[in-house]
Design a protein around this motif. Structure first.
Motif, PDB file in Angstrom:
ATOM      1  N   ASN A   1      12.351   6.071  42.659  1.00 37.28           N
ATOM      2  CA  ASN A   1      13.243   5.910  41.516  1.00 37.28           C
ATOM      3  C   ASN A   1      13.067   4.555  40.847  1.00 37.28           C
ATOM      4  O   ASN A   1      13.715   4.280  39.834  1.00 37.28           O
ATOM      5  CB  ASN A   1      14.707   6.067  41.943  1.00 37.28           C
ATOM      6  CG  ASN A   1      15.137   7.522  42.069  1.00 37.28           C
ATOM      7  OD1 ASN A   1      14.479   8.422  41.561  1.00 37.28           O
ATOM      8  ND2 ASN A   1      16.241   7.756  42.754  1.00 37.28           N
TER       9      ASN A   1
ATOM     10  N   THR B   1      21.623   7.262  40.228  1.00 37.40           N
ATOM     11  CA  THR B   1      21.207   5.864  40.160  1.00 37.40           C
ATOM     12  C   THR B   1      22.117   5.131  39.185  1.00 37.40           C
ATOM     13  O   THR B   1      22.713   5.737  38.284  1.00 37.40           O
ATOM     14  CB  THR B   1      19.748   5.684  39.665  1.00 37.40           C
ATOM     15  OG1 THR B   1      19.646   6.175  38.322  1.00 37.40           O
ATOM     16  CG2 THR B   1      18.755   6.387  40.571  1.00 37.40           C
TER      17      THR B   1
ATOM     18  N   SER C   1       9.086  10.668  36.138  1.00 34.33           N
ATOM     19  CA  SER C   1      10.149  11.668  36.288  1.00 34.33           C
ATOM     20  C   SER C   1      10.979  11.815  35.021  1.00 34.33           C
ATOM     21  O   SER C   1      12.030  12.462  35.028  1.00 34.33           O
ATOM     22  CB  SER C   1      11.074  11.291  37.455  1.00 34.33           C
ATOM     23  OG  SER C   1      10.420  11.424  38.690  1.00 34.33           O
TER      24      SER C   1
ATOM     25  N   ASP D   1       8.962   8.106  49.856  1.00 36.72           N
ATOM     26  CA  ASP D   1       9.801   7.205  49.085  1.00 36.72           C
ATOM     27  C   ASP D   1       9.312   5.776  49.352  1.00 36.72           C
ATOM     28  O   ASP D   1       8.527   5.545  50.279  1.00 36.72           O
ATOM     29  CB  ASP D   1      11.262   7.377  49.525  1.00 36.72           C
ATOM     30  CG  ASP D   1      12.201   6.444  48.803  1.00 36.72           C
ATOM     31  OD1 ASP D   1      12.089   6.312  47.573  1.00 36.72           O
ATOM     32  OD2 ASP D   1      13.045   5.826  49.477  1.00 36.72           O
TER      33      ASP D   1
ATOM     34  N   PRO E   1      16.338  10.634  37.775  1.00 35.94           N
ATOM     35  CA  PRO E   1      16.061  10.150  39.132  1.00 35.94           C
ATOM     36  C   PRO E   1      16.332  11.188  40.227  1.00 35.94           C
ATOM     37  O   PRO E   1      17.103  12.135  40.036  1.00 35.94           O
ATOM     38  CB  PRO E   1      17.031   8.967  39.276  1.00 35.94           C
ATOM     39  CG  PRO E   1      18.197   9.355  38.406  1.00 35.94           C
ATOM     40  CD  PRO E   1      17.586  10.045  37.216  1.00 35.94           C
ATOM     41  N   LYS E   2      15.672  10.974  41.359  1.00 30.10           N
ATOM     42  CA  LYS E   2      16.058  11.711  42.550  1.00 30.10           C
ATOM     43  C   LYS E   2      17.550  11.487  42.791  1.00 30.10           C
ATOM     44  O   LYS E   2      18.025  10.370  42.609  1.00 30.10           O
ATOM     45  CB  LYS E   2      15.268  11.201  43.773  1.00 30.10           C
ATOM     46  CG  LYS E   2      13.783  11.424  43.714  1.00 30.10           C
ATOM     47  CD  LYS E   2      13.083  10.890  44.960  1.00 30.10           C
ATOM     48  CE  LYS E   2      12.989   9.376  44.966  1.00 30.10           C
ATOM     49  NZ  LYS E   2      12.228   8.851  46.139  1.00 30.10           N
TER      50      LYS E   2
ATOM     51  N   ASN F   1      18.254  12.955  48.946  1.00 32.85           N
ATOM     52  CA  ASN F   1      17.052  13.159  48.141  1.00 32.85           C
ATOM     53  C   ASN F   1      16.089  14.174  48.748  1.00 32.85           C
ATOM     54  O   ASN F   1      15.086  14.526  48.129  1.00 32.85           O
ATOM     55  CB  ASN F   1      16.331  11.827  47.939  1.00 32.85           C
ATOM     56  CG  ASN F   1      17.110  10.877  47.058  1.00 32.85           C
ATOM     57  OD1 ASN F   1      18.036  11.289  46.350  1.00 32.85           O
ATOM     58  ND2 ASN F   1      16.754   9.603  47.095  1.00 32.85           N
TER      59      ASN F   1
ATOM     60  N   ILE G   1       9.920   6.369  38.132  1.00 34.41           N
ATOM     61  CA  ILE G   1      11.042   6.900  37.364  1.00 34.41           C
ATOM     62  C   ILE G   1      10.607   7.330  35.964  1.00 34.41           C
ATOM     63  O   ILE G   1      11.158   8.279  35.394  1.00 34.41           O
ATOM     64  CB  ILE G   1      12.192   5.861  37.288  1.00 34.41           C
ATOM     65  CG1 ILE G   1      13.455   6.477  36.673  1.00 34.41           C
ATOM     66  CG2 ILE G   1      11.755   4.610  36.536  1.00 34.41           C
ATOM     67  CD1 ILE G   1      14.055   7.616  37.472  1.00 34.41           C
TER      68      ILE G   1
END
Length: 227
Positions: A112, A62, A140, A14, A144-145, A174, A137
């Motif tokens: 994220n 988020t 992904s 992260d 988000p995670k 996460n 993000i």
């Protein structure tokens, strides 16, 4: 290499409050800009903006995810705005850079945040060149995670075998999808955790205080490696 991590070929980190100290307060600047954005968006006062912001964070993972779903916010507009911060609180970390340089295998940032902001931070720390790929993000698909979708995408995109991968996060929530996939999980327990989100200890294999010092410990000493 510490025998407990000898199987790891892919290291996933992260970014915020993880690759730099939470004590810098950098994320607090982003948090402030999120509040100001919501005030403008909803025409509300700071107290209501804070309530909306944290409500979205806890419900959707988020603030952005909640604003997109419930208010139709353009993610690019939001991310450009809230990440427009000075990075003078972040310092070059030569110790971390040296440890990453010696770490065998591929190294990824999974955040994220968005790519432009993440690259700025990595460059400020002096570690941008030590990572093979950045999964933000947008990579992904704006989920988000800890949404499992982003984890599946990073593994598929870079042919990551979860059984030979390790994930480092400052937010224990996460780590659950990573653990479910079969990754080794490392929690940077530095006080930045925001909310419980059902955290249970079995999602965490290792608990550490700081990434650079931990990497030095598991990689071993240069003198030992050459003795």
């Amino acid at each position: 290499m510490d025998a407990r991590f000898a199987h790891v070929r892919d290291w996933i980190f992260d970014l915020d409050n993880c690759l730099y100290p939470a004590s810098t307060g950098l994320f607090a600047l982003i948090d402030e800009r999120m509040g100001a954005y919501i005030q403008r968006l909803l025409g509300c006062d700071p107290v209501e903006a804070r309530r909306v912001q944290k409500g979205h964070f806890h419900k959707h993972g988020t603030t952005l995810a909640g604003l997109m779903e419930e208010h139709g916010v353009d993610p690019h507009d939001f991310l450009d705005d809230v990440h427009d911060i000075a990075l003078d609180r972040v310092s070059e970390d030569r110790r971390l850079a040296a440890a990453l340089d010696r770490l065998p295998g591929r190294k990824f940032v999974f955040t994220n945040g968005d790519g432009p902001y993440a690259r700025r931070v990595l460059e400020a720390i002096g570690i941008h060149g030590h990572f093979d790929e950045l999964h933000d993000i947008h990579a992904s698909e704006l989920r988000p995670k800890p949404n499992r979708h982003g984890y599946d995408l990073i593994c598929a995109r870079y042919a990551i075998d979860p059984a030979a991968a390790l994930m480092v996060e400052d937010m224990a929530q996460n780590l659950k999808p990573a653990k479910d996939l079969g990754m080794t999980t490392v929690w940077v327990d530095n006080g930045s955790e925001r909310g419980s989100h059902g955290y249970t200890p079995e999602h965490v294999d290792h608990r550490i205080a700081e990434v650079g010092a931990w990497l030095e410990t598991i990689i071993g000493d240069d003198d030992e490696r050459t003795a």
